[in-house]
Each structure stands twice: as structure tokens, then as C-alpha cells.
Design a protein around this motif. Structure first.
Motif, PDB file in Angstrom:
ATOM      1  N   VAL A  41       0.852  -1.187   0.000  1.00 51.47           N
ATOM      2  CA  VAL A  41       0.000   0.000   0.000  1.00 51.47           C
ATOM      3  C   VAL A  41       0.888   1.237   0.000  1.00 51.47           C
ATOM      4  CG1 VAL A  41      -1.784   1.292   1.210  1.00 51.47           C
ATOM      5  CG2 VAL A  41      -1.833  -1.209   1.211  1.00 51.47           C
ATOM      6  N   GLU A  42       0.766   2.024  -1.055  1.00 51.96           N
ATOM      7  CA  GLU A  42       1.548   3.258  -1.173  1.00 51.96           C
ATOM      8  C   GLU A  42       0.725   4.452  -0.712  1.00 51.96           C
ATOM      9  OE1 GLU A  42       3.042   1.289  -5.266  1.00 51.96           O
ATOM     10  OE2 GLU A  42       1.035   1.722  -4.481  1.00 51.96           O
ATOM     11  N   SER A  43       1.418   5.466  -0.252  1.00 53.49           N
ATOM     12  CA  SER A  43       0.777   6.713   0.137  1.00 53.49           C
ATOM     13  C   SER A  43       1.789   7.842   0.033  1.00 53.49           C
ATOM     14  CB  SER A  43       0.221   6.621   1.559  1.00 53.49           C
ATOM     15  OG  SER A  43       1.258   6.391   2.483  1.00 53.49           O
ATOM     16  N   GLY A  44       1.275   9.076   0.123  1.00 57.72           N
ATOM     17  CA  GLY A  44       2.167  10.228   0.148  1.00 57.72           C
ATOM     18  C   GLY A  44       2.210  11.039  -1.129  1.00 57.72           C
ATOM     19  N   GLY A  45       1.552  10.564  -2.164  1.00 64.36           N
ATOM     20  CA  GLY A  45       1.535  11.331  -3.407  1.00 64.36           C
ATOM     21  C   GLY A  45       0.693  12.587  -3.278  1.00 64.36           C
ATOM     22  N   GLY A  46       0.769  13.428  -4.302  1.00 61.85           N
ATOM     23  CA  GLY A  46      -0.021  14.645  -4.283  1.00 61.85           C
ATOM     24  C   GLY A  46       0.478  15.646  -5.288  1.00 61.85           C
ATOM     25  N   LEU A  47       0.000  16.871  -5.129  1.00 62.88           N
ATOM     26  CA  LEU A  47       0.369  17.979  -6.004  1.00 62.88           C
ATOM     27  C   LEU A  47       1.369  18.867  -5.276  1.00 62.88           C
ATOM     28  CD1 LEU A  47      -0.066  19.793  -8.519  1.00 62.88           C
ATOM     29  CD2 LEU A  47      -1.973  20.854  -7.270  1.00 62.88           C
ATOM     30  N   VAL A  48       2.470  19.171  -5.945  1.00 61.73           N
ATOM     31  CA  VAL A  48       3.500  20.006  -5.345  1.00 61.73           C
ATOM     32  C   VAL A  48       4.080  20.917  -6.411  1.00 61.73           C
ATOM     33  CG1 VAL A  48       5.327  18.300  -5.754  1.00 61.73           C
ATOM     34  CG2 VAL A  48       5.561  19.934  -3.878  1.00 61.73           C
ATOM     35  N   GLN A  49       4.558  22.064  -5.997  1.00 57.23           N
ATOM     36  CA  GLN A  49       5.175  23.001  -6.938  1.00 57.23           C
ATOM     37  C   GLN A  49       6.603  22.582  -7.254  1.00 57.23           C
ATOM     38  OE1 GLN A  49       4.830  26.931  -5.242  1.00 57.23           O
ATOM     39  NE2 GLN A  49       2.733  27.166  -5.974  1.00 57.23           N
TER      40      GLN A  49
END
Length: 116
Positions: free
Chosen positions: A5-13
Motif C-alpha cells: 500500500v503506497e501513500s504520500g503522493g499529491g500535487l507540489v510546486q
């Protein structure tokens, strides 16, 4: 059966940081090599970083000096610290477990988007 189970992704500048986590079920994690891959839109899946059971690491040239892979066997987890992110790092990131039997397991992926 191992589940990742992966986590921690998202939108970043651009220039920002993210830390991805991948946690494995079962009891084979400590004896397994762990790797992070990524797949951008229209691209093939590529190896980003790997870490062996002894802690030896390797990185793709495109992320050397910016990404760091670590593992915590007590937590059955592998991490990918991503610093100084670039637009071209945008991709779905997957973790892969290579078991002592050589069987492999993949996580479901986590989206990383680098955009201003």
C-alpha cells in the motif's frame, strides 16, 4: 499473499518535496529487495530507486542527488524522499517487492504531480 500500500503522493510546486511510503503485509519484507518505479503519461514504467536487504541503494541518473530511498524493517515499510521536484517527475509511482523466492509484488501506485 503480500499486499503493498503506497501513500504520500499529491500535487507540489517545482522545487518542493514529497515523501512516499509503501507498507507491506506479511512477514517477508525484511528479506526482500524493495524498488520504486514510476510511469509518466505515455511513457514506459521506469526504475527510480532500489534498496537491498543490506541497505545498499541505487538510483536512476535522473533522480540522483534529489531522491533518497530508505527502509524500516520494523514497520515493513520503504520510503522515497523526493526533494527539488521537477515537472518531469510527474508520474504514478509504484513500489515493488522482490521476494527471496524472486516472486514480485506491486503496489497500486500513487500519483505525484509537479506543477506550478
Amino acid at each position: 499473499q503480500v499486499q503493498l500500500v503506497e501513500s504520500g503522493g499529491g500535487l507540489v510546486q517545482p522545487g518542493g518535496s514529497l515523501r512516499l511510503s509503501c507498507t507491506a503485509s506479511g512477514s517477508i519484507f525484511s528479506g526482500s529487495t524493495m524498488r520504486w518505479y514510476r510511469q509518466g503519461s505515455g511513457n514506459e514504467r521506469e526504475l527510480v530507486a532500489g534498496i537491498t536487504t543490506s541497505g545498499r541503494t541505487n538510483y536512476a541518473d535522473t533522480v540522483k542527488g534529489r531522491f533518497t530511498i530508505t527502509r524500516d524493517n520494523a514497520l515493513n515499510s520503504v520510503f522515497l524522499q523526493m526533494d527539488n521536484l521537477k515537472v518531469e517527475d510527474t508520474a504514478v509511482y509504484y513500489c515493488k517487492l522482490v521476494a527471496p523466492s524472486s516472486y514480485v509484488y506491486w503496489g497500486q501506485g500513487t500519483q505525484v504531480t509537479v506543477s506550478s
